[in-house]
Design a protein around this motif. Structure first.
Motif, PDB file in Angstrom:
ATOM      1  N   ALA A  27       0.923  -1.331   0.058  1.00  0.00           N
ATOM      2  CA  ALA A  27       0.083  -0.098  -0.149  1.00  0.00           C
ATOM      3  C   ALA A  27       0.528   0.851   0.010  1.00  0.00           C
ATOM      4  CB  ALA A  27      -0.988  -0.147   1.013  1.00  0.00           C
ATOM      5  N   LEU A  28       1.829   1.999   1.174  1.00  0.00           N
ATOM      6  CA  LEU A  28       2.935   2.609   0.965  1.00  0.00           C
ATOM      7  C   LEU A  28       3.368   2.843  -0.574  1.00  0.00           C
ATOM      8  CD1 LEU A  28       4.383   1.975   4.515  1.00  0.00           C
ATOM      9  CD2 LEU A  28       2.297   3.157   3.989  1.00  0.00           C
ATOM     10  N   LEU A  29       3.765   1.988  -0.777  1.00  0.00           N
ATOM     11  CA  LEU A  29       4.696   1.956  -2.159  1.00  0.00           C
ATOM     12  C   LEU A  29       3.852   1.988  -3.519  1.00  0.00           C
ATOM     13  CD1 LEU A  29       7.828  -0.891  -1.708  1.00  0.00           C
ATOM     14  CD2 LEU A  29       7.750   1.672  -1.628  1.00  0.00           C
ATOM     15  N   GLY A  30       2.568   1.148  -3.229  1.00  0.00           N
ATOM     16  CA  GLY A  30       1.482   1.050  -4.745  1.00  0.00           C
ATOM     17  C   GLY A  30       1.041   2.220  -5.389  1.00  0.00           C
ATOM     18  N   ILE A  31       0.287   2.791  -3.837  1.00  0.00           N
ATOM     19  CA  ILE A  31      -0.891   3.834  -4.438  1.00  0.00           C
ATOM     20  C   ILE A  31       0.319   5.348  -4.459  1.00  0.00           C
ATOM     21  CG2 ILE A  31      -1.571   5.639  -2.921  1.00  0.00           C
ATOM     22  CD1 ILE A  31      -2.618   3.407  -1.137  1.00  0.00           C
ATOM     23  N   PRO A  32       1.298   5.139  -3.957  1.00  0.00           N
ATOM     24  CA  PRO A  32       2.104   6.460  -5.226  1.00  0.00           C
ATOM     25  C   PRO A  32       2.494   5.857  -6.229  1.00  0.00           C
ATOM     26  CG  PRO A  32       2.301   6.015  -2.432  1.00  0.00           C
ATOM     27  CD  PRO A  32       1.727   5.381  -2.965  1.00  0.00           C
ATOM     28  N   LEU A  33       3.538   4.772  -5.917  1.00  0.00           N
ATOM     29  CA  LEU A  33       3.261   4.347  -7.667  1.00  0.00           C
ATOM     30  C   LEU A  33       1.534   4.816  -8.636  1.00  0.00           C
ATOM     31  CD1 LEU A  33       5.472   3.845  -9.537  1.00  0.00           C
ATOM     32  CD2 LEU A  33       4.679   1.221  -8.494  1.00  0.00           C
ATOM     33  N   LEU A  34       0.949   4.404  -8.577  1.00  0.00           N
ATOM     34  CA  LEU A  34      -0.055   4.181  -8.934  1.00  0.00           C
ATOM     35  C   LEU A  34      -0.752   5.694  -9.436  1.00  0.00           C
ATOM     36  CD1 LEU A  34      -2.014   1.318  -7.653  1.00  0.00           C
ATOM     37  CD2 LEU A  34      -0.789   1.543  -9.933  1.00  0.00           C
ATOM     38  N   LEU A  35      -0.748   6.628  -8.016  1.00  0.00           N
ATOM     39  CA  LEU A  35      -1.215   7.589  -8.223  1.00  0.00           C
ATOM     40  C   LEU A  35       0.006   8.600  -9.487  1.00  0.00           C
ATOM     41  CD1 LEU A  35      -1.682   8.578  -4.874  1.00  0.00           C
ATOM     42  CD2 LEU A  35      -2.919   8.255  -6.714  1.00  0.00           C
ATOM     43  N   ASP A  36       1.603   8.625  -9.391  1.00  0.00           N
ATOM     44  CA  ASP A  36       2.166   8.861 -10.116  1.00  0.00           C
ATOM     45  C   ASP A  36       2.440   9.124 -11.297  1.00  0.00           C
ATOM     46  OD1 ASP A  36       5.013  10.592 -10.461  1.00  0.00           O
ATOM     47  OD2 ASP A  36       5.756   8.461 -11.044  1.00  0.00           O
ATOM     48  N   TRP A  41       2.745   9.922 -15.716  1.00  0.00           N
ATOM     49  CA  TRP A  41       3.365   9.563 -16.810  1.00  0.00           C
ATOM     50  C   TRP A  41       1.686   9.272 -17.596  1.00  0.00           C
ATOM     51  CZ3 TRP A  41       7.826  10.196 -17.992  1.00  0.00           C
ATOM     52  CH2 TRP A  41       9.250  10.424 -17.311  1.00  0.00           C
ATOM     53  N   GLY A  42       0.504   8.803 -16.869  1.00  0.00           N
ATOM     54  CA  GLY A  42      -0.096   8.930 -18.249  1.00  0.00           C
ATOM     55  C   GLY A  42      -0.574   9.841 -19.353  1.00  0.00           C
ATOM     56  N   PRO A  43      -1.208  10.853 -18.716  1.00  0.00           N
ATOM     57  CA  PRO A  43      -1.131  11.765 -19.352  1.00  0.00           C
ATOM     58  C   PRO A  43       0.267  12.456 -20.475  1.00  0.00           C
ATOM     59  CG  PRO A  43      -1.730  12.961 -17.052  1.00  0.00           C
ATOM     60  CD  PRO A  43      -1.064  11.093 -17.060  1.00  0.00           C
ATOM     61  N   LEU A  45       1.979  10.502 -22.097  1.00  0.00           N
ATOM     62  CA  LEU A  45       2.516   9.158 -22.741  1.00  0.00           C
ATOM     63  C   LEU A  45       1.660   9.190 -23.734  1.00  0.00           C
ATOM     64  CD1 LEU A  45       3.543   5.546 -20.630  1.00  0.00           C
ATOM     65  CD2 LEU A  45       4.413   7.180 -22.100  1.00  0.00           C
ATOM     66  N   ALA A  46      -0.281  10.030 -23.190  1.00  0.00           N
ATOM     67  CA  ALA A  46      -1.475   9.775 -24.309  1.00  0.00           C
ATOM     68  C   ALA A  46      -1.393  11.432 -24.519  1.00  0.00           C
ATOM     69  CB  ALA A  46      -2.917  10.590 -23.278  1.00  0.00           C
ATOM     70  N   SER A  47      -0.190  11.975 -24.241  1.00  0.00           N
ATOM     71  CA  SER A  47       0.048  13.510 -25.276  1.00  0.00           C
ATOM     72  C   SER A  47       1.351  12.908 -26.623  1.00  0.00           C
ATOM     73  CB  SER A  47       1.247  15.056 -24.484  1.00  0.00           C
ATOM     74  OG  SER A  47       0.195  15.321 -23.316  1.00  0.00           O
ATOM     75  N   VAL A  48       1.977  12.008 -26.151  1.00  0.00           N
ATOM     76  CA  VAL A  48       2.702  11.868 -27.240  1.00  0.00           C
ATOM     77  C   VAL A  48       2.400  10.799 -28.255  1.00  0.00           C
ATOM     78  CG1 VAL A  48       4.897   9.901 -28.031  1.00  0.00           C
ATOM     79  CG2 VAL A  48       5.205  11.541 -25.613  1.00  0.00           C
ATOM     80  N   VAL A  49       1.423   9.726 -27.827  1.00  0.00           N
ATOM     81  CA  VAL A  49       0.323   9.786 -29.100  1.00  0.00           C
ATOM     82  C   VAL A  49      -0.784  10.371 -29.185  1.00  0.00           C
ATOM     83  CG1 VAL A  49      -1.051   7.818 -29.055  1.00  0.00           C
ATOM     84  CG2 VAL A  49       0.430   6.908 -27.499  1.00  0.00           C
ATOM     85  N   LEU A  50      -1.015  11.194 -28.637  1.00  0.00           N
ATOM     86  CA  LEU A  50      -2.145  12.226 -28.990  1.00  0.00           C
ATOM     87  C   LEU A  50      -1.375  13.303 -30.030  1.00  0.00           C
ATOM     88  CD1 LEU A  50      -3.868  13.141 -26.566  1.00  0.00           C
ATOM     89  CD2 LEU A  50      -4.498  11.782 -28.744  1.00  0.00           C
ATOM     90  N   SER A  51       0.066  13.467 -30.505  1.00  0.00           N
ATOM     91  CA  SER A  51       0.678  14.359 -30.657  1.00  0.00           C
ATOM     92  C   SER A  51       0.596  13.643 -32.462  1.00  0.00           C
ATOM     93  CB  SER A  51       1.929  14.623 -30.700  1.00  0.00           C
ATOM     94  OG  SER A  51       2.995  13.488 -30.031  1.00  0.00           O
ATOM     95  N   PHE A  52       0.989  12.524 -32.577  1.00  0.00           N
ATOM     96  CA  PHE A  52       0.950  11.746 -33.550  1.00  0.00           C
ATOM     97  C   PHE A  52      -0.734  11.912 -34.399  1.00  0.00           C
ATOM     98  CE2 PHE A  52       4.164  10.519 -31.801  1.00  0.00           C
ATOM     99  CZ  PHE A  52       5.594  10.421 -32.892  1.00  0.00           C
ATOM    100  N   THR A  53      -1.873  12.491 -34.294  1.00  0.00           N
ATOM    101  CA  THR A  53      -3.304  12.588 -34.356  1.00  0.00           C
ATOM    102  C   THR A  53      -3.717  13.985 -34.508  1.00  0.00           C
ATOM    103  OG1 THR A  53      -4.301  12.621 -32.509  1.00  0.00           O
ATOM    104  CG2 THR A  53      -3.272  10.153 -32.960  1.00  0.00           C
ATOM    105  N   SER A  54      -5.394  13.758 -34.980  1.00  0.00           N
ATOM    106  CA  SER A  54      -5.905  15.049 -35.132  1.00  0.00           C
ATOM    107  C   SER A  54      -7.591  15.096 -34.269  1.00  0.00           C
ATOM    108  CB  SER A  54      -5.967  15.385 -36.761  1.00  0.00           C
ATOM    109  OG  SER A  54      -7.323  16.015 -37.429  1.00  0.00           O
ATOM    110  N   TRP A  55      -7.787  15.504 -33.520  1.00  0.00           N
ATOM    111  CA  TRP A  55      -8.802  15.639 -32.531  1.00  0.00           C
ATOM    112  C   TRP A  55      -8.781  16.441 -32.048  1.00  0.00           C
ATOM    113  CZ3 TRP A  55      -8.610  13.312 -27.156  1.00  0.00           C
ATOM    114  CH2 TRP A  55      -9.819  12.735 -26.937  1.00  0.00           C
ATOM    115  N   ASP A  56     -10.045  16.642 -31.826  1.00  0.00           N
ATOM    116  CA  ASP A  56     -11.281  17.811 -31.281  1.00  0.00           C
ATOM    117  C   ASP A  56     -11.671  18.060 -29.796  1.00  0.00           C
ATOM    118  OD1 ASP A  56     -13.198  16.475 -32.184  1.00  0.00           O
ATOM    119  OD2 ASP A  56     -13.872  17.915 -33.584  1.00  0.00           O
ATOM    120  N   GLY A  57     -11.297  16.744 -29.766  1.00  0.00           N
ATOM    121  CA  GLY A  57     -12.487  15.512 -27.897  1.00  0.00           C
ATOM    122  C   GLY A  57     -13.358  15.682 -28.084  1.00  0.00           C
TER     123      GLY A  57
END
Length: 304
Positions: A27-36, A41-43, A45-57
């Motif tokens: 819990a002490l290691l996993g929760i901060p890792l999941l939040l991080d 890192w989730g957004p 990596l998502a930005s890197v992928v979306l940078s190769f696309t055309s999307w208006d949301g």
């Protein structure tokens, strides 16, 4: 007795974690890792992928390859001025505000009178957000009701400090440096308190002046603090957003890459793919500066 104590020590050393211990550690290691991962890192990596696309949301996501980057470097006139402004921020904070913060830390470390008062006063801007610093800058540098023009007495033809594209970037940099200097001062002051006084005494016995002692003895021992200050300066320079957006929404001479990201992603155009491409460029530049600086510092530490 020694045999019994040896057996006890061996048992203690080979003690295994219970299931409860594993749950707590997880819990002490996993929760901060999941939040991080979820927040950082989730957004990213998502930005890197979306940078190769055309999307208006709203509509479908269309894969466009490197077209966003091609348009960014060749057909987007705001990009290069914003990139130059970010580099100017880095140069000003790194070559002006940071050395000035170091100078203040050295002066306070000498034990001048009212040092506690100076330390608290100089650190006070650090607790303010850059948006608040931007509002304060408007009160100081405003053309009609600003404190600077009133102090100078320029009422007939007041200088438009924040409206003139040739001046406003420097006024905003002064306001940002006001906050950055206090932060740097506290970091270096903590490092100076940890310097062994016997090193200074030995240098004085050898006939070294205060300047020679600082640059040859004290400053090299501040290497860990230098790394922290360098990384913070790069990050502060490249992620600057609040203050320019508070002044004039990052336009008319105050363009920054972070402002372009916001304008394209949440603006009227809603070009999320194009805005993500700008964010990726900003990420690569930031990582380039930080990684290069850290590698040089680590190599220098190994050579010592």
């Amino acid at each position: 007795m020694s045999f019994i104590s040896g057996r006890r020590t061996g048992r203690r050393g080979s003690r295994r974690f219970t299931r409860r211990d594993l749950v707590v550690l997880g819990a002490l290691l996993g929760i901060p890792l999941l939040l991080d991962i979820a927040i950082v890192w989730g957004p990213t990596l998502a930005s890197v992928v979306l940078s190769f696309t055309s999307w208006d949301g709203i509509g479908d996501i269309e894969w466009v390859g490197t077209r966003n980057y091609t348009n960014l470097f060749t057909n987007y006139p705001q990009f290069w001025p914003a990139a130059r402004h970010n580099l100017l921020w880095l140069a000003f904070l790194g070559l002006v505000a940071t050395p000035f913060g170091l100078l203040l830390a050295v002066l306070i470390d000498k034990g001048v009178r009212f040092s506690r008062f100076y330390q608290s006063t100089l650190y006070m801007p650090v607790v303010l957000s850059l948006a608040v610093v931007g509002f304060i800058a408007q009160l100081v540098f405003s053309r009609d009701q600003g404190a600077l023009n009133a102090l100078v007495g320029d009422t007939a033809s007041p200088t438009d400090w924040l409206g003139d594209p040739d001046l406003n970037i420097w006024m905003v940099l002064l306001a940002a440096a006001w906050r950055h200097t206090g932060y740097v001062m506290i970091l270096y002051l903590a490092g100076l308190k940890a310097v062994d006084t016997s090193l200074k005494e030995a240098a004085a016995i050898d006939g070294a002046s205060e300047t020679q002692t600082f640059f040859r003895i004290v400053f090299p021992t501040l290497r860990p603090v230098n790394v922290i200050v360098g990384v913070i300066t790069v990050i502060e320079s490249l992620r600057a957003f609040d203050i320019v957006y508070a002044v004039n929404h990052g336009r008319n001479g105050l363009e920054l890459l972070s402002v372009l990201v916001t304008d394209n992603i949440i603006g009227e155009a809603s070009r999320i793919g194009f805005g993500s491409a700008i964010a990726v460029v900003l990420l690569v530049v930031s990582l380039g500066f930080v990684v290069t600086y850290l590698v040089q510092e680590i190599r220098g530490e190994k050579d010592r």
